[in-house]
Design a protein around this motif. Structure first.
Motif, PDB file in Angstrom:
ATOM      1  N   GLN A 166      19.227   1.709  46.123  1.00 16.47           N
ATOM      2  CA  GLN A 166      18.949   2.546  47.292  1.00 16.47           C
ATOM      3  C   GLN A 166      17.863   3.573  47.018  1.00 16.47           C
ATOM      4  O   GLN A 166      16.983   3.773  47.839  1.00 16.47           O
ATOM      5  CB  GLN A 166      20.225   3.227  47.766  1.00 16.47           C
ATOM      6  N   THR A 167      17.939   4.234  45.864  1.00 19.10           N
ATOM      7  CA  THR A 167      16.979   5.315  45.578  1.00 19.10           C
ATOM      8  C   THR A 167      15.789   4.856  44.741  1.00 19.10           C
ATOM      9  O   THR A 167      14.760   5.516  44.731  1.00 19.10           O
ATOM     10  CB  THR A 167      17.672   6.474  44.829  1.00 19.10           C
ATOM     11  N   GLY A 168      15.956   3.755  44.022  1.00 24.13           N
ATOM     12  CA  GLY A 168      14.892   3.286  43.141  1.00 24.13           C
ATOM     13  C   GLY A 168      14.790   4.085  41.848  1.00 24.13           C
ATOM     14  O   GLY A 168      13.900   3.856  41.040  1.00 24.13           O
ATOM     15  N   LYS A 169      15.716   5.024  41.653  1.00 20.72           N
ATOM     16  CA  LYS A 169      15.696   5.840  40.438  1.00 20.72           C
ATOM     17  C   LYS A 169      16.385   5.110  39.294  1.00 20.72           C
ATOM     18  O   LYS A 169      17.324   4.351  39.501  1.00 20.72           O
ATOM     19  CB  LYS A 169      16.390   7.187  40.673  1.00 20.72           C
ATOM     20  N   ARG A 170      15.903   5.404  38.093  1.00 15.72           N
ATOM     21  CA  ARG A 170      16.474   4.807  36.886  1.00 15.72           C
ATOM     22  C   ARG A 170      17.897   5.309  36.673  1.00 15.72           C
ATOM     23  O   ARG A 170      18.195   6.476  36.857  1.00 15.72           O
ATOM     24  CB  ARG A 170      15.616   5.167  35.678  1.00 15.72           C
ATOM     25  N   ASP A 171      18.762   4.383  36.257  1.00 14.95           N
ATOM     26  CA  ASP A 171      20.136   4.721  35.922  1.00 14.95           C
ATOM     27  C   ASP A 171      20.113   5.738  34.771  1.00 14.95           C
ATOM     28  O   ASP A 171      19.427   5.524  33.775  1.00 14.95           O
ATOM     29  CB  ASP A 171      20.864   3.444  35.492  1.00 14.95           C
ATOM     30  N   PRO A 172      20.829   6.856  34.889  1.00 15.09           N
ATOM     31  CA  PRO A 172      20.793   7.886  33.845  1.00 15.09           C
ATOM     32  C   PRO A 172      21.269   7.398  32.471  1.00 15.09           C
ATOM     33  O   PRO A 172      20.933   7.987  31.459  1.00 15.09           O
ATOM     34  CB  PRO A 172      21.707   8.991  34.377  1.00 15.09           C
ATOM     35  N   THR A 186      18.088   6.051  29.759  1.00 11.00           N
ATOM     36  CA  THR A 186      16.949   6.936  29.498  1.00 11.00           C
ATOM     37  C   THR A 186      16.080   6.482  28.329  1.00 11.00           C
ATOM     38  O   THR A 186      14.955   6.943  28.190  1.00 11.00           O
ATOM     39  CB  THR A 186      17.437   8.377  29.206  1.00 11.00           C
ATOM     40  N   MET A 187      16.572   5.569  27.504  1.00 12.07           N
ATOM     41  CA  MET A 187      15.782   5.098  26.357  1.00 12.07           C
ATOM     42  C   MET A 187      14.880   3.934  26.734  1.00 12.07           C
ATOM     43  O   MET A 187      14.222   3.349  25.875  1.00 12.07           O
ATOM     44  CB  MET A 187      16.697   4.734  25.207  1.00 12.07           C
ATOM     45  N   GLY A 188      14.849   3.589  28.013  1.00 15.37           N
ATOM     46  CA  GLY A 188      13.946   2.537  28.472  1.00 15.37           C
ATOM     47  C   GLY A 188      14.536   1.143  28.456  1.00 15.37           C
ATOM     48  O   GLY A 188      13.811   0.165  28.643  1.00 15.37           O
ATOM     49  N   VAL A 189      15.842   1.045  28.233  1.00 13.17           N
ATOM     50  CA  VAL A 189      16.526  -0.254  28.236  1.00 13.17           C
ATOM     51  C   VAL A 189      17.881  -0.108  28.922  1.00 13.17           C
ATOM     52  O   VAL A 189      18.381   0.998  29.085  1.00 13.17           O
ATOM     53  CB  VAL A 189      16.761  -0.793  26.807  1.00 13.17           C
ATOM     54  N   ASN A 190      18.458  -1.239  29.309  1.00 14.95           N
ATOM     55  CA  ASN A 190      19.821  -1.273  29.819  1.00 14.95           C
ATOM     56  C   ASN A 190      20.731  -1.056  28.605  1.00 14.95           C
ATOM     57  O   ASN A 190      21.012  -1.984  27.842  1.00 14.95           O
ATOM     58  CB  ASN A 190      20.089  -2.625  30.478  1.00 14.95           C
ATOM     59  N   ALA A 191      21.141   0.178  28.407  1.00 10.15           N
ATOM     60  CA  ALA A 191      21.871   0.559  27.191  1.00 10.15           C
ATOM     61  C   ALA A 191      23.173  -0.212  27.027  1.00 10.15           C
ATOM     62  O   ALA A 191      23.582  -0.514  25.900  1.00 10.15           O
ATOM     63  CB  ALA A 191      22.137   2.059  27.195  1.00 10.15           C
ATOM     64  N   THR A 192      23.829  -0.551  28.116  1.00  6.98           N
ATOM     65  CA  THR A 192      25.109  -1.251  28.053  1.00  6.98           C
ATOM     66  C   THR A 192      24.968  -2.619  27.392  1.00  6.98           C
ATOM     67  O   THR A 192      25.826  -3.036  26.620  1.00  6.98           O
ATOM     68  CB  THR A 192      25.702  -1.403  29.469  1.00  6.98           C
ATOM     69  N   ARG A 203      18.190  -0.254  34.244  1.00  9.67           N
ATOM     70  CA  ARG A 203      18.712  -0.503  35.593  1.00  9.67           C
ATOM     71  C   ARG A 203      18.189   0.555  36.552  1.00  9.67           C
ATOM     72  O   ARG A 203      17.949   1.694  36.152  1.00  9.67           O
ATOM     73  CB  ARG A 203      20.239  -0.472  35.572  1.00  9.67           C
ATOM     74  N   GLU A 204      18.038   0.161  37.789  1.00 10.19           N
ATOM     75  CA  GLU A 204      17.613   1.100  38.828  1.00 10.19           C
ATOM     76  C   GLU A 204      18.586   1.038  39.993  1.00 10.19           C
ATOM     77  O   GLU A 204      19.119  -0.025  40.314  1.00 10.19           O
ATOM     78  CB  GLU A 204      16.205   0.756  39.321  1.00 10.19           C
ATOM     79  N   ASP A 205      18.797   2.193  40.598  1.00 15.20           N
ATOM     80  CA  ASP A 205      19.627   2.268  41.798  1.00 15.20           C
ATOM     81  C   ASP A 205      18.865   1.580  42.931  1.00 15.20           C
ATOM     82  O   ASP A 205      17.716   1.928  43.206  1.00 15.20           O
ATOM     83  CB  ASP A 205      19.908   3.734  42.137  1.00 15.20           C
TER      84      ASP A 205
END
Length: 188
Positions: free
Chosen positions: A111-117, A120-126, A107-109
């Protein structure tokens, strides 16, 4: 060594994750274990409870009383074993892994375009890890109804054991270590 024979007998890696599904028994076990540990700690310090160097409050018994709760603890361990399920997991094939991995991009924010913390493993962990666990567990046989019931009783720590095992099966290589002494000599 016949490569075709080895290939015919090849299979994906597997592992087993045992989980006790009776949380009440686990709580009883921890309570009894805590009492035993506390009694042992008191016996180690003389059972006094006084200030360091001040043994006026110390117990004068020569030996701590025998541990009467150990049989209770042993009984609880046996009961927990009866409620422990060995979940067998199998690694996915390369293409199945790639398909599952690409299905859950990080996932990415907006507004900022940054990856959701959390990703970090490269997938939507949820969403990825529940799908990975479901794809990896092959025993016991699980229906959608069983997954729903299991999700209601698994703690986050128990789910993490399954998810970690599934991740490691697919992402960490654990072949037989290479040994120079076990390899045929190659002329130079």
């Amino acid at each position: 060594m016949d490569f075709d024979l080895l290939l015919d007998e090849a299979s994906p890696r597997e592992t087993v994750v045992p989980l006790c599904l009776n949380g009440k028994l686990r709580a009883e076990y921890e309570a009894v274990k805590a009492r035993i540990d506390e009694r042992a700690a008191n016996a180690d310090d003389g059972g006094g409870g006084g200030l360091d160097g001040d043994d006026r409050m110390a117990s004068r018994t020569a030996k701590p009383e025998p541990d009467l709760e150990q049989p209770v603890l042993d009984d609880l361990v046996e009961k927990m074993r009866a409620h422990t399920v060995p979940f067998k997991l199998r690694a996915l094939g390369r293409q199945e892994w790639a398909d599952l991995f690409s299905k859950y991009p990080p996932r990415e924010d907006r507004q900022t375009g940054k990856r959701d913390p959390r990703d970090t493993m490269g997938v939507n962990a949820t969403d990825f890890f529940p799908a990975l666990v479901r794809a990896s567990v092959f025993e016991p046989a699980m229906t959608p109804e069983r997954w729903v019931k299991l999700d209601k009783v698994l703690s986050d720590a128990q789910f993490d054991k399954l998810a970690t095992a599934a991740w490691l099966l697919n992402r960490v290589e654990e072949d037989v270590p290479f040994s120079l002494s076990g390899s045929p000599a190659t002329p130079t």
